[in-house]
Design an enzyme around this catalytic site. Sequence first.
Site, PDB file in Angstrom:
ATOM      1  N   ASP A  43       0.924  -1.148   0.066  1.00 39.05           N
ATOM      2  CA  ASP A  43      -0.087   0.124   0.182  1.00 39.05           C
ATOM      3  C   ASP A  43       0.906   1.120   0.014  1.00 39.05           C
ATOM      4  O   ASP A  43       2.044   1.152   0.445  1.00 39.05           O
ATOM      5  CB  ASP A  43      -1.019  -0.009   1.473  1.00 39.05           C
ATOM      6  CG  ASP A  43      -2.247   0.905   1.093  1.00 39.05           C
ATOM      7  OD1 ASP A  43      -2.153   1.792   0.088  1.00 39.05           O
ATOM      8  OD2 ASP A  43      -2.885   1.013   1.947  1.00 39.05           O
ATOM      9  N   ASP A  93      -4.275   2.718  -5.177  1.00 35.25           N
ATOM     10  CA  ASP A  93      -2.719   2.938  -4.684  1.00 35.25           C
ATOM     11  C   ASP A  93      -2.204   1.567  -4.008  1.00 35.25           C
ATOM     12  O   ASP A  93      -1.317   1.640  -3.576  1.00 35.25           O
ATOM     13  CB  ASP A  93      -2.476   4.384  -4.032  1.00 35.25           C
ATOM     14  CG  ASP A  93      -3.499   4.310  -2.806  1.00 35.25           C
ATOM     15  OD1 ASP A  93      -4.351   3.522  -2.704  1.00 35.25           O
ATOM     16  OD2 ASP A  93      -2.934   5.018  -1.933  1.00 35.25           O
ATOM     17  N   LYS A 136      -5.817  11.254  11.370  1.00 40.81           N
ATOM     18  CA  LYS A 136      -5.535  10.571   9.924  1.00 40.81           C
ATOM     19  C   LYS A 136      -6.684  10.866   9.003  1.00 40.81           C
ATOM     20  O   LYS A 136      -6.054  11.194   7.837  1.00 40.81           O
ATOM     21  CB  LYS A 136      -5.783   8.955  10.248  1.00 40.81           C
ATOM     22  CG  LYS A 136      -5.365   8.110   8.996  1.00 40.81           C
ATOM     23  CD  LYS A 136      -5.496   6.770   9.264  1.00 40.81           C
ATOM     24  CE  LYS A 136      -5.380   5.757   8.062  1.00 40.81           C
ATOM     25  NZ  LYS A 136      -5.374   4.424   8.152  1.00 40.81           N
TER      26      LYS A 136
END
Length: 1268
Positions: free
Chosen positions: A975, A1203, A1044
């Site tokens: 990742d 991604d 986050k």
Amino acid sequence: MSLLRVCAFAKRLSRRSLFDKCAARASLADRCQLRVPTRDGAVRRISETHLQLQRRNVSFVIPKRDDAKKRGLEQSQLLDVLEARIQQLRSDIVLDVRHAKVKFLKAPSLGRGVLSGQGPKGAAPKEKTDVPKSGKTLKAPSKSQPSRWMEKLTQEKENKLTKQQHLRQKIQKNVKEKPTDKLKGSKSGSALPGTSHKTISKTKGSKKTVAGKKGQEQSVIDARVTAEEQAKVEELERRLSQQVSRWTSSSNPLLLLQEDVEAAACGDIQLSIRSYLEACVFAGDVERAQRFLLSQHRVMSRRKHLNTGVYNIMMRVWAKKGTLNQIGRIFSLLEEASLKPNLGSYCTALECMGRNPNCSPNVITRCLSQMKEYGLSVDDLFSRCVFRQDERDMVLKAVHVVQPDYRPRLKAEATPWSSSLVHDFYTQRSDHQYPKLDFTQEELQERFNLQLSMEQACTATINSVEAAKPVTEHMARMRELLADQRAKWQKILLQALRESKMILSNTNSKDYRLNLYPYLCVLGDKEYVDIMIQSVANLPPSGESLKILARELGNRVYTKYSVRQKHQSQMVEKLRNIYNSYTDLLAKDTKEYSVLPSEHWCKLELDQTSGPSLQGGETHWPYIVSLELGTYMVELMVKNLKINSDTLNSAFERKSIPILYHMYTFRSTRQVGFIKPHPILTQMQQDAMETELTFDSFVIPMLCPPVPWTSVKFGAYLLTPTKLMRTVEGATQHEVLLEKCQNLLPVLDSLNQLGNCAWRVNKPLLDIIISIFNDRGCDKLDIPPPLSEAPKIPHFTAHDPAYTASEKAHMKREVINAKKKCNEMHSLRMDALYKLSIANHMRDEIFWFPHNMDFRGRTYPCPPYFNHLGSDVTRAVLLFAEGKPLGPKGLDWLKIHLVNLTGLKKRSSLEGRLEYANAIMEDVLDSADDPLDGKKWWTNADEPWQALACCMEIANAVRSPDPTRFISHFPVHQDGSCNGLQHYAALGRDVIGATSVNLLPCDEPQDVYSGVAQQVEEFRARDAQSGMKIAQVLEGYISRKVVKQTVMTVVYGVTRFGGRLQIEKRLKEIDEFPKEHVWDASHYLVRMVFSGLKEMFTGTREIQDWLTESARLISKSGHTVQWVTPLGLPIIQPYHRTRNQVLKSTMQHINLQISHDARERPDTVKQKNAFPPNFIHSLDSTHMMLTALHCYSAGLTFVSVHDCFWTHALTVDTMNKVCREQFVALHSQPILQELSNYLLQKYCTGFPVKDSYNDLMDCCQIRFKRSP
């Protein structure tokens, strides 16, 4: 180009040359007024702007002025200029000019002649008349015949030339012979350019005037005046032509904008017309199609919406019948409409000639000669036309009559590589090792037949995972009752549909009106009924929006219709032959090839040119058509489907009641129409607990490798229509851009690579999940519980005096919350049921996910429920079909992957994570051996089901005789570290930011979220020390989890308002945090997060600001933001101002809020806010596509979740190497410089000087230099 645009050009020239004199005396509004005739005959005036002039057909009216002499001169010169431009643009003007009611106001005579429609000086004004050469006075043209405007211009031109020739003869005669005769005519003795004259002789009795030397001098003077005026007019025409060429150039955004708007308007109507005609022809109603086309052609206002392709639809019909005279008629219609035949037109003509054995070779020769005159070759026919059935053979037969030795020369077009990123990939293939599938050629061909059968049926019926429950007597009775009711409903619907179709077919409506009748004839009546019955079975208890339900019904009809079209064109057999040969590339028992799937498929198509074409030819139904058809079907169901009220309880009085109700509900502040099932039907369906689920065929993964994408319109499924680019319903601008693009091969090949990955189901893990699903579920493990676990909805009487007002309000809130919870639980439960049922259906199969992309280039699997982009549950049950040995480092990568799935050790190095995995090996093996009754260590992971699957794979590997030879099917993930910030850091050459997101080598992996949290904590400690109360309250509560989401979404354009909501949600999840401080704390933290990011990523905010400001200026100028990715994929943001469109039906008027209409101005706020994240998404997808291509050439199995890249444990190191190399290659390109150049070229070339465009040019000139 219309007459209005010519008027706009004349307006721009009015500030110069001869018009300067008039502009000094009067305002433009006084000189040029516009009248727009409305439907009720009234006339309203509009202001004269460029866009308004180009959007409307108007009458150009010149009012009277005091200075008659100069006004007459201006009129005549303007008319001459307009005439010149009209003659140049005649082919474009005819349709628009015939709409315009052109009329000149009567003005006093200049004394030098009489303008068209004017009497002599001092005489009373007379109606305008035409004087032909015969001297007879023609009747003035009627206003109802505006098409005579062109005839009048032609007549005036002839009169002008005649007068000029006559004048020159007189001058020459006077100079040579010095005549004494008096000059006849007006005082000027010459014709004004562009005007029509009467020659009037003024005499008093028999008095004669002698014109000696004075008369001769006067003639010379008149000749000079005429020459000067002609020179001035020629100069005007020259300047006007230059202005036109400048403003009509392709680089001019203003005209491009208007042309795009007009094209979008006509495109929607043309799409509706084409789909209507094709539906009529497919249903065999040729007479209706012919009447409709002629009705559109006869009326000028509707004819302008037709193009050559529309006429070609009817030509195809007559070509099949061999009726050449009908083909000739349509060619005549094309000529009347000022349209030119295209390749499709000549193709149908030649097909007709080929079917007609008595056709003369001279006719075919004339047809081919005319093609040659238009620059079309016979080879173009066979390479660019779409053929159905035996059309190609018939065309070739006709050509062979006059050219017996002709053979079509078809060659695959060599695509120029627009990007250096893929040049080596396509040109240097000596070391490429394209992977094979673990199937024989015969097995792949058998799988093709299975997939073809499913797509031909358009539906797939599978067993539900709830079928394992024992069947009780009550369940059996409910199932039998439902089956009986459905049989009755089918008969009722069938009768109602036939009656409604009969009424529609006999409706005495105008021929030019579009109606639904043809769309109700493209399938069999029973097929429509089956679609409606299926929708009733899938309707949730809470109901469904009428718009959504209608759209689904309309789309199902279109899908079946599209499949039937392909059958009718006889392409299925050809598809089978080509696919059988295509498997030679993929099968393990065939030779190695050095070509890509798309290249191999194109070669096979070229080798098998006979028969119908596989690509293109179908017209997608407009969104509004699908919606209207679906609404019609819903109305049939609501009106006709009924059930007895005593079906479940015999104590009730028997009445026939509807099973579906149309009602209204509120979503936010909008009232929405809903279709809700009756509680009796809902209860029957819940009690029956039926064991089968029916899906559309495209919902199920493919049983064979997908057809490779070879063009914008062909790829993925065998027969099911699939769009290359996912768009909002009704948006067409993306498809238009893609069709114009010539360099999409790298994008298509990357989609093919992703789709060629074969999958299988992890059966042991699936069985565990299904057991929990059937045993009341588990919220913690993301297995939704059944509705029996839902909270009970409280019942109370609103008018009960026992409750106070506050208690009633509290009870109402509880009822609303309970209903909301029930609806959410049902939705989640059904979603899980669909995914698990499909997975269970595919448990013994190998399957594939065809891929397409969104408008930014991000790729997605086409099956909507069960795929690797889904939740933790669906990802966990997926394995690669191909297994590879772990090799020397594979087991270590499995262990590291397991630690990553737990969410622990984010700041640890790979060695540290591996050490931690070895330390917890006892828990790993316990989880694998006894997942439900053991220590359940896996349940505490961030991704528990994937963690459990990884535990099982590790256990099997370590217990094998040799772990390095253990065949693993498990996908290992790699990742990105906040991928958006990685791209920003690379774009801005930001060393500090690059270090934070692991773009530079470090001893330990960096975690940007922890870094931002640490920096925010430093800010908080400083503020708390200075006495700030909220900073003191937040002590101990700032963590990675709190910041986050905001850090991750800042790169994608989240605002401070959105960021505050995200942080507020995280703070509310902390039980210990004082809730009264949530508001102030979230405001404080979002400021600190943005400040911390600004310090850590200096270039990110600057680039974001540049992108945002550029998009703001572009959208303010009336354009949508477009750009091209480094791989050549064109992207356009479909954000426009919302317009409302009302779809009227007898049941309900549906208000459609359309935000993608290119005819509306761009939505500036959405355009500017979306540009930075969408641009980064496009770079992210480009990097993924490059990685996919190079992994494929290296023989790797590769798939991605945006991604996050997946491959076998054996090849993780190779994939990581390719990933890094392609990221460096991508950002070695001058991405921002190229974007700046593109924006300057597209939006800032050829514009008049305006502040907004100067600002945009200044903004786009920003240069981001690389760090040394």
